[in-house]
Design a protein around this motif. Structure first.
Motif, short mmCIF file in Angstrom:
data_model
loop_
_atom_site.label_atom_id
_atom_site.label_comp_id
_atom_site.label_asym_id
_atom_site.label_seq_id
_atom_site.Cartn_x
_atom_site.Cartn_y
_atom_site.Cartn_z
N ARG A 243 0.83 -1.21 0.00
CA ARG A 243 0.00 0.00 0.00
C ARG A 243 0.87 1.26 0.00
O ARG A 243 0.54 2.25 -0.65
CB ARG A 243 -0.94 -0.01 1.20
CG ARG A 243 -2.08 -1.01 1.06
CD ARG A 243 -2.82 -1.21 2.38
NE ARG A 243 -3.52 0.00 2.80
CZ ARG A 243 -4.75 0.33 2.44
NH1 ARG A 243 -5.44 -0.46 1.61
NH2 ARG A 243 -5.33 1.42 2.89
N ARG A 244 1.98 1.21 0.71
CA ARG A 244 2.90 2.35 0.70
C ARG A 244 3.48 2.56 -0.69
O ARG A 244 3.59 3.70 -1.18
CB ARG A 244 4.01 2.12 1.72
CG ARG A 244 4.96 3.30 1.87
CD ARG A 244 5.85 3.16 3.10
NE ARG A 244 6.65 1.94 3.06
CZ ARG A 244 6.47 0.91 3.87
NH1 ARG A 244 5.49 0.93 4.78
NH2 ARG A 244 7.26 -0.15 3.79
N THR A 245 3.85 1.48 -1.35
CA THR A 245 4.37 1.58 -2.72
C THR A 245 3.32 2.15 -3.66
O THR A 245 3.62 2.99 -4.52
CB THR A 245 4.82 0.18 -3.22
OG1 THR A 245 5.86 -0.31 -2.37
CG2 THR A 245 5.33 0.25 -4.65
N ILE A 246 2.08 1.71 -3.50
CA ILE A 246 0.99 2.20 -4.35
C ILE A 246 0.81 3.70 -4.16
O ILE A 246 0.67 4.46 -5.14
CB ILE A 246 -0.30 1.43 -4.04
CG1 ILE A 246 -0.18 -0.02 -4.51
CG2 ILE A 246 -1.51 2.09 -4.72
CD1 ILE A 246 -1.28 -0.94 -4.01
N ARG A 247 0.83 4.16 -2.92
CA ARG A 247 0.69 5.61 -2.67
C ARG A 247 1.85 6.39 -3.27
O ARG A 247 1.66 7.47 -3.85
CB ARG A 247 0.62 5.86 -1.16
CG ARG A 247 -0.71 5.49 -0.51
CD ARG A 247 -0.79 6.03 0.90
NE ARG A 247 0.20 5.38 1.77
CZ ARG A 247 -0.07 4.34 2.55
NH1 ARG A 247 -1.28 3.83 2.56
NH2 ARG A 247 0.86 3.83 3.31
N GLU A 248 3.05 5.86 -3.15
CA GLU A 248 4.23 6.55 -3.67
C GLU A 248 4.18 6.70 -5.19
O GLU A 248 4.82 7.60 -5.74
CB GLU A 248 5.50 5.78 -3.27
CG GLU A 248 5.83 5.86 -1.79
CD GLU A 248 6.95 4.91 -1.40
OE1 GLU A 248 7.38 4.10 -2.27
OE2 GLU A 248 7.41 4.97 -0.24
N HIS A 249 3.43 5.83 -5.86
CA HIS A 249 3.34 5.88 -7.32
C HIS A 249 2.15 6.68 -7.82
O HIS A 249 1.79 6.59 -9.00
CB HIS A 249 3.31 4.46 -7.88
CG HIS A 249 4.66 3.79 -7.91
ND1 HIS A 249 5.26 3.28 -6.78
CD2 HIS A 249 5.54 3.58 -8.92
CE1 HIS A 249 6.43 2.77 -7.09
NE2 HIS A 249 6.63 2.93 -8.37
N GLY A 250 1.54 7.46 -6.94
CA GLY A 250 0.52 8.40 -7.40
C GLY A 250 -0.91 7.95 -7.33
O GLY A 250 -1.80 8.61 -7.88
N TYR A 251 -1.18 6.85 -6.66
CA TYR A 251 -2.54 6.37 -6.51
C TYR A 251 -3.07 6.74 -5.12
O TYR A 251 -2.29 6.94 -4.19
CB TYR A 251 -2.61 4.85 -6.67
CG TYR A 251 -2.20 4.35 -8.03
CD1 TYR A 251 -3.12 4.22 -9.06
CD2 TYR A 251 -0.87 4.01 -8.30
CE1 TYR A 251 -2.74 3.77 -10.32
CE2 TYR A 251 -0.48 3.56 -9.55
CZ TYR A 251 -1.42 3.44 -10.55
OH TYR A 251 -1.04 3.00 -11.79
#
Length: 262
Positions: A243-251
Motif C-alpha cells: 500500500r505504501r508503494t501504491i501511494r508513492e506511485h501516485g494512486y
C-alpha cells in the motif's frame, strides 16, 4: 589422515533441508496487470518474491483484452484490472473465487504534453485547439480512456476534439504516443508521470470531479483457487508495504481491509 570437523549426519541432513526448503516449497503464479499499473506492480512483485520465495509472471495490457482472454480460457490466475466492472463481470460469470475481489488502488488521470512549446495548466489547452493530435486510450478497452472521454464530455469538448483523437490500445501505448511527440497532447495516468519524475508544471492533474472514480479491482481467478502463490500475492497486495508503494506511485487507496486469507 582422518577427516575432521564434519557435521554429524543428522545435523548435516537438517541443514540441507533448511537451506533448500524455501525453494522447494516456492510456487509460481501468472498475473494479468492493467498497463497503467505496470511499474508499480513490478516493484511490489520484487518485494513479494524476496519475502515469499514465490515467482510471479506478469503480463501487461488493456483490461478489456485481458477480460476477453480470460473468458476464452487464458491461463492467468490473478487479474489486476484498471476498473471494477470487468472483475465483477468475471465474478458473475463464475470465473473467480467468491469473496476474493477488492479495490487495490484508485487511479488518477493527467493531461500531458512532452513538448516544450505547449503549456498544460488546465482545460484551456483543449478548448483552444492549438494541437493536431490528442491521445487517449481506447475507451472500449481501457478504463483510463473511458475516464478521459468522461472528462471531455463534462467539459463539453467531445465534438470539438474528436477529429484529433489518437486511440492507444492501452494507457501504456497512449503514454508512448505523447512521449514520442506523435501526439502533442494526451490523457495518461498520473502514476506514469511520477515514475519518470516529470515536473508537475508539464501536466494538468485532472480533478476527480470531472469523471467517474477509477476504481481498480483485483480478483483471484478460478484457475488460481488452489495456488498458494496466487493467494499470498493478493494478501501481500493488501499489506502495508504494498500500500505504501501504491501511494508513492501516485494512486490513492480505499480504506484498509483485512488481507485475503487462504
Amino acid at each position: 589422515m582422518p577427516v575432521t570437523n564434519l557435521l554429524p549426519l543428522p545435523r548435516l541432513a537438517a541443514l540441507i533441508l533448511l537451506l533448500f526448503a524455501r525453494p522447494l516449497l516456492a510456487g509460481q503464479t501468472q498475473v494479468a496487470v492493467a498497463a497503467n499499473f505496470s511499474q508499480t506492480m513490478q516493484r511490489i512483485v520484487e518485494d513479494f518474491q524476496q519475502q515469499s520465495g514465490h515467482r510471479v509472471g506478469l503480463s501487461f495490457g488493456s483490461s478489456g483484452k485481458f477480460y476477453a482472454q480470460i473468458r476464452q480460457g487464458a491461463p492467468f490466475e490473478v487479474l489486476l484490472s484498471a476498473d471494477s466492472e470487468k472483475p465483477a463481470a468475471l465474478e458473475k460469470a463464475g470465473l473467480t473465487v467468491n469473496g476474493q475481489r477488492f479495490t487495490y488502488a484508485m487511479g488518477t488521470l493527467a493531461l500531458w504534453s512532452a513538448l516544450d512549446n505547449i503549456s498544460v495548466q488546465g482545460a484551456d489547452i483543449l478548448s483552444g485547439g492549438d494541437f493536431n493530435r490528442l491521445a487517449l486510450a481506447n475507451p472500449r478497452l481501457a478504463p483510463y480512456g473511458l475516464a478521459a472521454m468522461q472528462v471531455l464530455d463534462t467539459l463539453k469538448l467531445t465534438q470539438l476534439t474528436r477529429h484529433k483523437w489518437v486511440l492507444g490500445e492501452n494507457i501504456g501505448q497512449t503514454y508512448q504516443f505523447v512521449a514520442t511527440g506523435n501526439a502533442e497532447l494526451g490523457f495518461v495516468a498520473l502514476s506514469q508521470l511520477l515514475a519518470r519524475n516529470i515536473p508537475s508544471d508539464q501536466y494538468w492533474q485532472i480533478p476527480a470531479t470531472l469523471h467517474q472514480p477509477i476504481r481498480q479491482d483485483a480478483v483471484l481467478l478460478s484457475t488460481g483457487r488452489n495456488n498458494p502463490a496466487a493467494i499470498q500475492l493478493l494478501a501481500f497486495l493488501q499489506g502495508e508495504k504494498a500500500r505504501r508503494t501504491i501511494r508513492e506511485h501516485g494512486y490513492t487507496l480505499p480504506p484498509e481491509k483485512p488481507a485475503v486469507q487462504p
